[in-house]
Motif scaffolding. Structure first.
Motif, PDB file in Angstrom:
ATOM      1  N   ASN A  49     -52.266 -66.842  -7.671  1.00 33.73           N
ATOM      2  CA  ASN A  49     -50.955 -67.481  -7.562  1.00 33.73           C
ATOM      3  C   ASN A  49     -50.386 -67.939  -8.893  1.00 33.73           C
ATOM      4  O   ASN A  49     -49.457 -68.723  -8.929  1.00 33.73           O
ATOM      5  CB  ASN A  49     -51.031 -68.663  -6.584  1.00 33.73           C
ATOM      6  CG  ASN A  49     -52.204 -69.571  -6.869  1.00 33.73           C
ATOM      7  OD1 ASN A  49     -52.817 -69.460  -7.921  1.00 33.73           O
ATOM      8  ND2 ASN A  49     -52.515 -70.464  -5.947  1.00 33.73           N
ATOM      9  N   GLY A 152     -63.193 -79.379   3.928  1.00 35.06           N
ATOM     10  CA  GLY A 152     -62.271 -78.672   4.809  1.00 35.06           C
ATOM     11  C   GLY A 152     -60.955 -78.342   4.127  1.00 35.06           C
ATOM     12  O   GLY A 152     -59.985 -77.975   4.782  1.00 35.06           O
ATOM     13  N   ASP A 154     -58.681 -76.447   0.680  1.00 33.40           N
ATOM     14  CA  ASP A 154     -58.545 -75.089   0.133  1.00 33.40           C
ATOM     15  C   ASP A 154     -59.759 -74.686  -0.692  1.00 33.40           C
ATOM     16  O   ASP A 154     -60.200 -73.532  -0.646  1.00 33.40           O
ATOM     17  CB  ASP A 154     -57.293 -75.005  -0.755  1.00 33.40           C
ATOM     18  CG  ASP A 154     -56.038 -74.834   0.070  1.00 33.40           C
ATOM     19  OD1 ASP A 154     -56.081 -74.086   1.061  1.00 33.40           O
ATOM     20  OD2 ASP A 154     -55.027 -75.458  -0.272  1.00 33.40           O
ATOM     21  N   THR A 155     -60.295 -75.641  -1.449  1.00 31.84           N
ATOM     22  CA  THR A 155     -61.453 -75.308  -2.285  1.00 31.84           C
ATOM     23  C   THR A 155     -62.628 -74.902  -1.415  1.00 31.84           C
ATOM     24  O   THR A 155     -63.277 -73.879  -1.678  1.00 31.84           O
ATOM     25  CB  THR A 155     -61.851 -76.517  -3.166  1.00 31.84           C
ATOM     26  OG1 THR A 155     -60.710 -76.928  -3.893  1.00 31.84           O
ATOM     27  CG2 THR A 155     -62.973 -76.175  -4.108  1.00 31.84           C
ATOM     28  N   ARG A 175     -65.918 -82.532   8.308  1.00 28.87           N
ATOM     29  CA  ARG A 175     -66.132 -83.805   9.023  1.00 28.87           C
ATOM     30  C   ARG A 175     -65.119 -84.048  10.145  1.00 28.87           C
ATOM     31  O   ARG A 175     -65.380 -84.791  11.076  1.00 28.87           O
ATOM     32  CB  ARG A 175     -66.155 -84.973   8.049  1.00 28.87           C
ATOM     33  CG  ARG A 175     -64.854 -85.251   7.349  1.00 28.87           C
ATOM     34  CD  ARG A 175     -65.001 -86.437   6.392  1.00 28.87           C
ATOM     35  NE  ARG A 175     -63.808 -86.622   5.595  1.00 28.87           N
ATOM     36  CZ  ARG A 175     -63.674 -87.538   4.665  1.00 28.87           C
ATOM     37  NH1 ARG A 175     -64.673 -88.353   4.383  1.00 28.87           N
ATOM     38  NH2 ARG A 175     -62.572 -87.655   3.981  1.00 28.87           N
ATOM     39  N   LYS A 176     -63.951 -83.428  10.047  1.00 27.42           N
ATOM     40  CA  LYS A 176     -62.911 -83.622  11.077  1.00 27.42           C
ATOM     41  C   LYS A 176     -62.933 -82.450  12.068  1.00 27.42           C
ATOM     42  O   LYS A 176     -63.597 -81.441  11.817  1.00 27.42           O
ATOM     43  CB  LYS A 176     -61.541 -83.687  10.396  1.00 27.42           C
ATOM     44  CG  LYS A 176     -61.380 -84.938   9.548  1.00 27.42           C
ATOM     45  CD  LYS A 176     -59.938 -85.412   9.489  1.00 27.42           C
ATOM     46  CE  LYS A 176     -59.843 -86.730   8.754  1.00 27.42           C
ATOM     47  NZ  LYS A 176     -59.004 -86.676   7.573  1.00 27.42           N
ATOM     48  N   ARG A 180     -58.217 -78.928   6.649  1.00 26.67           N
ATOM     49  CA  ARG A 180     -57.032 -79.408   5.947  1.00 26.67           C
ATOM     50  C   ARG A 180     -56.408 -78.276   5.107  1.00 26.67           C
ATOM     51  O   ARG A 180     -55.278 -78.388   4.646  1.00 26.67           O
ATOM     52  CB  ARG A 180     -57.488 -80.532   5.008  1.00 26.67           C
ATOM     53  CG  ARG A 180     -56.412 -81.146   4.183  1.00 26.67           C
ATOM     54  CD  ARG A 180     -57.037 -81.775   2.970  1.00 26.67           C
ATOM     55  NE  ARG A 180     -57.736 -83.011   3.318  1.00 26.67           N
ATOM     56  CZ  ARG A 180     -57.470 -84.169   2.751  1.00 26.67           C
ATOM     57  NH1 ARG A 180     -56.556 -84.253   1.829  1.00 26.67           N
ATOM     58  NH2 ARG A 180     -58.151 -85.239   3.074  1.00 26.67           N
TER      59      ARG A 180
HETATM   60  P1  NDP Z   1     -58.829 -81.717  -0.843  1.00 30.37           P
HETATM   61  O1  NDP Z   1     -58.708 -83.138  -1.209  1.00 30.37           O
HETATM   62  O2  NDP Z   1     -57.619 -80.953  -0.423  1.00 30.37           O
HETATM   63  O3  NDP Z   1     -59.870 -81.561   0.353  1.00 30.37           O
HETATM   64  C1  NDP Z   1     -61.101 -82.234   0.322  1.00 30.37           C
HETATM   65  C2  NDP Z   1     -61.843 -81.909   1.602  1.00 30.37           C
HETATM   66  O4  NDP Z   1     -63.131 -82.526   1.524  1.00 30.37           O
HETATM   67  C3  NDP Z   1     -61.155 -82.430   2.856  1.00 30.37           C
HETATM   68  O5  NDP Z   1     -61.317 -81.536   3.913  1.00 30.37           O
HETATM   69  C4  NDP Z   1     -61.921 -83.742   3.099  1.00 30.37           C
HETATM   70  O6  NDP Z   1     -62.001 -84.078   4.454  1.00 30.37           O
HETATM   71  C5  NDP Z   1     -63.312 -83.366   2.633  1.00 30.37           C
HETATM   72  N1  NDP Z   1     -64.086 -84.536   2.237  1.00 30.37           N
HETATM   73  C6  NDP Z   1     -63.771 -85.488   1.318  1.00 30.37           C
HETATM   74  N2  NDP Z   1     -64.753 -86.404   1.226  1.00 30.37           N
HETATM   75  C7  NDP Z   1     -65.698 -86.028   2.113  1.00 30.37           C
HETATM   76  C8  NDP Z   1     -66.938 -86.572   2.491  1.00 30.37           C
HETATM   77  N3  NDP Z   1     -67.406 -87.682   1.929  1.00 30.37           N
HETATM   78  N4  NDP Z   1     -67.647 -85.921   3.442  1.00 30.37           N
HETATM   79  C9  NDP Z   1     -67.190 -84.796   4.002  1.00 30.37           C
HETATM   80  N5  NDP Z   1     -66.024 -84.222   3.683  1.00 30.37           N
HETATM   81  C10 NDP Z   1     -65.277 -84.841   2.753  1.00 30.37           C
HETATM   82  O7  NDP Z   1     -59.564 -81.049  -2.090  1.00 30.37           O
HETATM   83  P2  NDP Z   1     -59.632 -79.525  -2.547  1.00 30.37           P
HETATM   84  O8  NDP Z   1     -60.530 -79.551  -3.704  1.00 30.37           O
HETATM   85  O9  NDP Z   1     -59.945 -78.625  -1.440  1.00 30.37           O
HETATM   86  O10 NDP Z   1     -58.148 -79.188  -3.030  1.00 30.37           O
HETATM   87  C11 NDP Z   1     -57.518 -79.985  -4.028  1.00 30.37           C
HETATM   88  C12 NDP Z   1     -56.092 -79.477  -4.246  1.00 30.37           C
HETATM   89  O11 NDP Z   1     -56.129 -78.195  -4.868  1.00 30.37           O
HETATM   90  C13 NDP Z   1     -55.332 -79.285  -2.946  1.00 30.37           C
HETATM   91  O12 NDP Z   1     -53.998 -79.639  -3.155  1.00 30.37           O
HETATM   92  C14 NDP Z   1     -55.455 -77.808  -2.677  1.00 30.37           C
HETATM   93  O13 NDP Z   1     -54.412 -77.297  -1.881  1.00 30.37           O
HETATM   94  C15 NDP Z   1     -55.450 -77.226  -4.076  1.00 30.37           C
HETATM   95  N6  NDP Z   1     -56.162 -75.942  -4.151  1.00 30.37           N
HETATM   96  C16 NDP Z   1     -55.412 -74.812  -4.120  1.00 30.37           C
HETATM   97  C17 NDP Z   1     -55.990 -73.581  -4.193  1.00 30.37           C
HETATM   98  C18 NDP Z   1     -55.107 -72.389  -4.194  1.00 30.37           C
HETATM   99  O14 NDP Z   1     -53.899 -72.546  -4.046  1.00 30.37           O
HETATM  100  N7  NDP Z   1     -55.629 -71.192  -4.369  1.00 30.37           N
HETATM  101  C19 NDP Z   1     -57.455 -73.415  -4.276  1.00 30.37           C
HETATM  102  C20 NDP Z   1     -58.176 -74.673  -4.277  1.00 30.37           C
HETATM  103  C21 NDP Z   1     -57.533 -75.876  -4.214  1.00 30.37           C
HETATM  104  P3  NDP Z   1     -60.751 -84.697   5.269  1.00 30.37           P
HETATM  105  O15 NDP Z   1     -59.826 -83.562   5.535  1.00 30.37           O
HETATM  106  O16 NDP Z   1     -61.430 -85.224   6.448  1.00 30.37           O
HETATM  107  O17 NDP Z   1     -60.174 -85.764   4.388  1.00 30.37           O
END
Ligand code: NDP
Length: 310
Positions: A49, A152, A154-155, A175-176, A180
């Protein structure tokens, strides 16, 4: 003591882009790359992207390209980590690797963000023996093996799909009761036959004699039907978000409660005149390579205008 006009701390898309702009503005920038030269994108696989790469590119290659572009204009790019700063007066001083000190007229902070861990003692116990926060770096070791990815977003989805191409089986521990991640990433996960999504599961421990052999999970923790689940795995990958790398600056620089550096309006100015912030260290919202690169450009322009006005 070495004196520079423009010091850039951090070698990701924000830092390198700031270096391109600052060197083309004759500011002779010095850039310290930090712990992870190239930044987080060196730990990802395909980048699809970023504009200008119609066929996509590898994160590592893209960072090499941006760095080469900065070197072409004679940016001085060095290895080293900022260990201490004094932003109480100008010129600012920045200590590198606990030894060298540099004096700078103006500074751009582009130190990015670092992967988070769950905080389990077992993550430390098995560090380098089955626990990783980087599928791209370590996935290769798990060819034809079984792995789990936690998260859950994108990463997590991206890493699960990547690992599914190498490993025999991938568990995605969420966890949910929902993901997301963006719809396109969710679709990829559900379309990959060797990924099993474990919704409403939390990890409470890891076990194994010689490295990770099992993860111990709790399904529907705190509910009446809570149950313990064990999965056999060889690798445990964290993908639960990031922590902004702002600790070393916090004595002087305002951050939000998470630690993201606050900038003034649409600019990259921090609360200290002459110190600018760009990229993921100042961005809790977008966290994309393209937005980091764009804010690196803005920081270099803000810095140049600042130096012209004083
Ligand atoms: P996010 O903050 O989006 O997601 C973190 C995930 O980890 C959520 O599902 C969260 O759960 C879960 N989580 C957090 N803490 C815990 C815990 N203690 N135990 C279990 N699960 C946990 O982080 P990402 O690194 O995925 O993404 C960061 C940003 O980068 C986002 O905006 C994303 O869209 C972007 N991104 C874009 C990409 C692309 O466009 N190609 C690729 C990678 C990232 P819960 O949902 O329950 O809070």
């Amino acid at each position: 003591m070495e004196q520079v006009k423009c010091l850039i701390i951090g070698g990701g898309p924000a830092g390198y882009t700031a270096a391109i702009y600052a060197s083309r503005a004759n500011l002779n920038p010095v850039l310290y790359e930090g712990m992870l030269p190239g930044g987080q994108l060196t730990q990802t696989t395909e980048v699809e992207n970023f504009p200008g790469y119609p066929q996509g590119t590898q994160g590592f290659d893209m960072m090499e390209d941006i760095k080469k572009q900065a070197l072409r204009f004679n940016a001085d790019i060095r290895n080293g980590v900022a260990t201490k700063v004094d932003f109480s007066k100008r010129p600012f001083t920045v200590e590198i690797d606990g030894s060298t000190t540099i004096e700078a007229q103006a500074v751009i902070i582009a130190t990015g963000a670092t992967a988070k861990y769950l905080g389990l003692a077992d993550e430390t116990k098995y560090a380098g023996r089955g626990v990783s926060a980087c599928a791209t770096c370590d996935g290769f070791f798990y060819r034809k093996k079984r792995v789990a990815v936690v998260g859950g977003g994108d990463t997590a989805c991206e890493e699960a799909v990547y690992l599914a191409g190498l490993a025999e089986k991938v568990y995605l521990i969420v966890r949910k009761p929902f993901l997301r991640a963006s719809k396109v990433m969710q679709d990829r996960v559900f379309a990959t036959p060797n990924i099993e999504v474990l919704f409403e599961h939390n990890t409470i421990g890891l076990a194994g004699e010689n490295g990770v052999e099992k993860a111990i999970l709790v399904r529907r923790q705190g509910e009446a039907d809570e149950s313990k689940v064990e999965i056999d795995i060889d690798g445990f990958f964290l993908a639960i978000g990031h922590h902004p790398n702002s600790d070393v600056f916090k004595q002087y620089i305002d951050t939000d409660e998470v630690g993201y550096i606050k900038t003034n309006g649409i600019s990259t100015h921090t609360n200290v005149a002459g110190v600018f912030a760009a990229g993921d260290v100042a961005d809790p919202n977008y966290r994309q390579a393209i937005t980091a690169a764009a804010s690196g450009c803005k920081a270099a322009i803000d810095l140049e205008r600042f130096l012209n006005q004083i």
